[in-house]
Scaffold this motif. Structure first.
Motif, PDB file in Angstrom:
ATOM      1  N   TYR A 280     -38.467 -24.678 -17.176  1.00 64.39           N
ATOM      2  CA  TYR A 280     -39.445 -24.711 -15.973  1.00 64.39           C
ATOM      3  C   TYR A 280     -40.714 -25.092 -16.486  1.00 64.39           C
ATOM      4  O   TYR A 280     -41.702 -25.929 -16.083  1.00 64.39           O
ATOM      5  CB  TYR A 280     -39.461 -23.509 -15.212  1.00 64.39           C
ATOM      6  CG  TYR A 280     -40.808 -23.329 -14.368  1.00 64.39           C
ATOM      7  CD1 TYR A 280     -41.170 -23.902 -13.331  1.00 64.39           C
ATOM      8  CD2 TYR A 280     -41.488 -22.155 -14.750  1.00 64.39           C
ATOM      9  CE1 TYR A 280     -42.334 -23.769 -12.651  1.00 64.39           C
ATOM     10  CE2 TYR A 280     -42.833 -21.972 -14.347  1.00 64.39           C
ATOM     11  CZ  TYR A 280     -43.094 -22.708 -13.178  1.00 64.39           C
ATOM     12  OH  TYR A 280     -44.348 -22.392 -12.549  1.00 64.39           O
ATOM     13  N   SER A 281     -41.069 -24.170 -17.562  1.00 64.66           N
ATOM     14  CA  SER A 281     -42.658 -24.484 -18.274  1.00 64.66           C
ATOM     15  C   SER A 281     -42.709 -25.718 -18.881  1.00 64.66           C
ATOM     16  O   SER A 281     -43.814 -26.361 -18.671  1.00 64.66           O
ATOM     17  CB  SER A 281     -42.622 -23.394 -19.489  1.00 64.66           C
ATOM     18  OG  SER A 281     -42.505 -21.959 -18.841  1.00 64.66           O
ATOM     19  N   LEU A 282     -41.722 -26.410 -19.367  1.00 65.50           N
ATOM     20  CA  LEU A 282     -41.750 -27.639 -20.207  1.00 65.50           C
ATOM     21  C   LEU A 282     -41.935 -28.613 -18.989  1.00 65.50           C
ATOM     22  O   LEU A 282     -42.527 -29.698 -19.178  1.00 65.50           O
ATOM     23  CB  LEU A 282     -40.373 -27.886 -20.823  1.00 65.50           C
ATOM     24  CG  LEU A 282     -40.284 -27.086 -22.253  1.00 65.50           C
ATOM     25  CD1 LEU A 282     -38.759 -27.481 -22.882  1.00 65.50           C
ATOM     26  CD2 LEU A 282     -41.535 -27.476 -23.291  1.00 65.50           C
ATOM     27  N   THR A 283     -41.196 -28.596 -17.816  1.00 69.87           N
ATOM     28  CA  THR A 283     -41.469 -29.345 -16.773  1.00 69.87           C
ATOM     29  C   THR A 283     -42.692 -29.633 -16.117  1.00 69.87           C
ATOM     30  O   THR A 283     -43.197 -30.541 -15.978  1.00 69.87           O
ATOM     31  CB  THR A 283     -40.288 -29.189 -15.486  1.00 69.87           C
ATOM     32  OG1 THR A 283     -39.163 -28.985 -15.993  1.00 69.87           O
ATOM     33  CG2 THR A 283     -40.267 -30.190 -14.510  1.00 69.87           C
ATOM     34  N   VAL A 284     -43.484 -28.314 -15.952  1.00 75.95           N
ATOM     35  CA  VAL A 284     -44.691 -28.236 -15.417  1.00 75.95           C
ATOM     36  C   VAL A 284     -45.538 -28.828 -16.624  1.00 75.95           C
ATOM     37  O   VAL A 284     -46.486 -29.694 -16.141  1.00 75.95           O
ATOM     38  CB  VAL A 284     -45.337 -26.662 -15.071  1.00 75.95           C
ATOM     39  CG1 VAL A 284     -46.640 -26.662 -14.813  1.00 75.95           C
ATOM     40  CG2 VAL A 284     -44.299 -26.265 -14.112  1.00 75.95           C
ATOM     41  N   LEU A 285     -45.517 -28.419 -17.559  1.00 78.48           N
ATOM     42  CA  LEU A 285     -46.552 -28.873 -18.820  1.00 78.48           C
ATOM     43  C   LEU A 285     -46.314 -30.316 -19.231  1.00 78.48           C
ATOM     44  O   LEU A 285     -47.355 -31.046 -19.012  1.00 78.48           O
ATOM     45  CB  LEU A 285     -45.906 -28.213 -20.086  1.00 78.48           C
ATOM     46  CG  LEU A 285     -46.933 -28.324 -21.129  1.00 78.48           C
ATOM     47  CD1 LEU A 285     -48.311 -27.967 -20.992  1.00 78.48           C
ATOM     48  CD2 LEU A 285     -46.510 -27.651 -22.539  1.00 78.48           C
ATOM     49  N   GLY A 286     -45.130 -30.977 -19.138  1.00 79.83           N
ATOM     50  CA  GLY A 286     -45.080 -32.462 -19.071  1.00 79.83           C
ATOM     51  C   GLY A 286     -45.875 -32.954 -17.917  1.00 79.83           C
ATOM     52  O   GLY A 286     -46.241 -34.221 -18.056  1.00 79.83           O
ATOM     53  N   GLY A 287     -45.652 -32.700 -16.731  1.00 79.25           N
ATOM     54  CA  GLY A 287     -46.339 -32.956 -15.645  1.00 79.25           C
ATOM     55  C   GLY A 287     -47.880 -33.110 -15.759  1.00 79.25           C
ATOM     56  O   GLY A 287     -48.425 -34.069 -15.561  1.00 79.25           O
ATOM     57  N   LEU A 288     -48.228 -31.786 -16.303  1.00 84.17           N
ATOM     58  CA  LEU A 288     -49.733 -31.459 -16.133  1.00 84.17           C
ATOM     59  C   LEU A 288     -50.268 -32.580 -17.351  1.00 84.17           C
ATOM     60  O   LEU A 288     -51.188 -33.162 -17.337  1.00 84.17           O
ATOM     61  CB  LEU A 288     -50.168 -30.193 -16.642  1.00 84.17           C
ATOM     62  CG  LEU A 288     -49.680 -29.204 -15.686  1.00 84.17           C
ATOM     63  CD1 LEU A 288     -49.841 -27.993 -15.922  1.00 84.17           C
ATOM     64  CD2 LEU A 288     -50.445 -29.432 -14.274  1.00 84.17           C
TER      65      LEU A 288
END
Length: 481
Positions: A280-288
């Motif tokens: 989840y964190s990697l998904t959010v971080l990738g989007g940001l």
């Protein structure tokens, strides 16, 4: 001893809560943790929910009404709001695309997700919500024993819950007008909307309508109302501040309780929980990061030819660094204005109008994170949100971003609103709380970068942009001031 910053205290509280959950699970003390520690986490959630609705109501009224006289806004005002809302919708769309492709919530082991699903169905039945995808595990006798272990409900109570949900599902499948979702947004009784979960869109509609109407009445009559609204809004922001001061202790209880509930006395499940959280964190971080380094530069290059890629980031680096460290676009606003005016060459008439509006309505990073978080939590609980339900997430996250305060962790309060809008449990924010503070720092960088991008576009369109490559942007002002 030097006083620790609040975010470090929260991180310490999170770590200690996770450690306690691991120890209590290994020693078979999970029931003690759930009975005697977890209730303080529930109090924390209740406090946030208590503040969330009035905060959104008064923040949106204040934000809309403080735009100014609609007749004097003209072309620039409409363009500013239009571009801000467009980037917000784009950010949410990017978030939904990433979370539906990566599916971080489905990377947790099947048994944990089944347990989560059963807990969700029990909660939905108790709260009077319809189970979103029409599937009901409580109707399957094979899951009754596990459901009893999770909920401590009797078999007859579980059957009643399953029947109740089945009746609700049948009722909602009756033929309704295609425009019913639009009808549902407009309240017939505002006070009823205030007192019922899941009606947040009605509250947002009322707030926007109220704020717009304030713009059309004489200043001598609207100003007392605005003063009152701004004063009440400050009170609720102070409530958020006070609650967050006690957050380290609440977070300890919250994390200890939520991990103990999900893991029980099986420590192995804790690993699965955090494996899903890392994706989840990697998904959010990738989007940001895509928003910061790809989307905004592309938008800027499309509309403003004179600012180069490296020059933009060199000009905005002081504001981005401060945004990362403070997690507050409001606290960063003076530095953002300084960078935009002195380094990007935006006329002060533009920056003083566009940037304060951006600090209120432009929360691209927060909106992207909310979209990913809602779908991730749904996936984690084996709930398949339809396209229509995800569009509701887009609409609610976009409108709620207007009322999202430009202070640390305000996005977490707004996430409660978005979860409510699609009938999911607001208490699930506890699951993603461990990584929220770190992601909040990146979200704020996105928000500040978006403000600067839109400000540059508006300035160029009004022929008020005079960009020159800065030698050392940090020398234009004192960062410590």
């Amino acid at each position: 001893m030097k006083k620790l910053a609040l975010h470090w205290k929260i991180i310490i509280g999170m770590v200690l809560g996770i450690i306690w959950a691991l120890v209590s699970s290994s020693l078979g003390w999970s029931s003690f943790t759930i009975d005697w520690i977890d209730p303080f986490g529930t109090i924390f959630i209740n406090l946030l929910k208590l503040i969330a609705v009035p905060l959104v109501l008064f923040s949106i009224i204040s934000g809309v009404a403080n735009i100014g006289d609609p007749k004097s806004l003209g072309r620039m005002g409409g363009k500013t709001l239009g571009v801000y809302l467009l980037t917000t919708v784009f950010a949410i769309g990017l978030g939904l695309t990433l979370v539906n492709i990566i599916k971080p919530g489905k990377l947790i082991d099947e048994q944990s997700r089944i347990d989560n699903r059963i807990s969700y169905e029990i909660w939905a039945s108790e709260q009077g919500y319809q189970v979103k995808d029409g599937i009901n595990y409580l109707q399957d006798p094979n899951f009754f024993e596990r459901a009893q272990e999770i909920s401590k409900l009797t078999k007859s109570e579980l059957k009643d819950a399953a029947v109740s949900d089945k009746l609700q599902t049948a009722e909602t499948r009756k033929k309704v007008s295609p425009l019913q979702p639009l009808v549902d947004i407009v309240p017939d009784n505002f006070f009823y909307s205030l007192s019922n979960n899941g009606l947040m869109l009605q509250i947002i509609f009322f707030a926007v309508f109220f704020g717009v109407c304030l713009l059309f009445i004489p200043d001598q009559k609207s100003q007392p109302v605005l003063t009152l609204v701004d004063g009440i809004n400050e009170v609720f922001l102070k409530m958020v501040d006070l609650v967050m001061q006690a957050a380290p202790f609440f977070v300890f209880a919250l994390l200890a309780g939520v991990v103990s509930k999900m893991a029980g006395d099986d420590v192995g499940k804790v690993i699965e929980i955090f494996k899903g959280l890392s994706w989840y964190s990697l998904t959010v971080l990738g989007g940001l990061l895509m928003m910061i380094f790809v989307v905004y530069p592309l938008i800027l290059k499309t509309f403003v030819k004179k600012i180069p890629y490296s020059g933009f980031f060199k000009s905005m680096s002081p504001a981005q660094t401060l945004a990362f460290s403070t997690s507050s676009s409001a606290a960063t606003l003076p530095v953002t204005m300084e960078c935009v005016e002195h380094n990007l060459g935006v006329d002060k008439k533009i920056s003083s109008f566009v940037l304060p509006i951006g600090a209120t309505v432009n929360m691209d990073g927060t909106s992207l994170y909310q979209a990913i978080a809602v779908v991730f939590l749904a996936q984690m609980h084996m709930i398949d949100l339809t396209v229509g339900q995800q569009l509701i997430v887009v609409l609610t996250a976009t409108l709620a971003s207007i009322g999202s305060a430009a202070v640390p962790s305000a996005g977490l309060v707004m996430l409660i609103i978005v979860l409510d809008s699609v009938g999911l449990n607001p208490a699930w924010i506890a699951i993603i709380f461990p990584v929220d503070r770190i992601l909040d720092m990146f979200r704020t960088v996105v928000n500040v970068t978006g403000d600067a991008t839109v400000c540059s576009i508006i300035a160029d369109g009004e022929n008020m942009l005079n960009y020159q490559e800065p030698d050392d942007p940090t020398k234009t002002f004192d960062l410590d001031s």
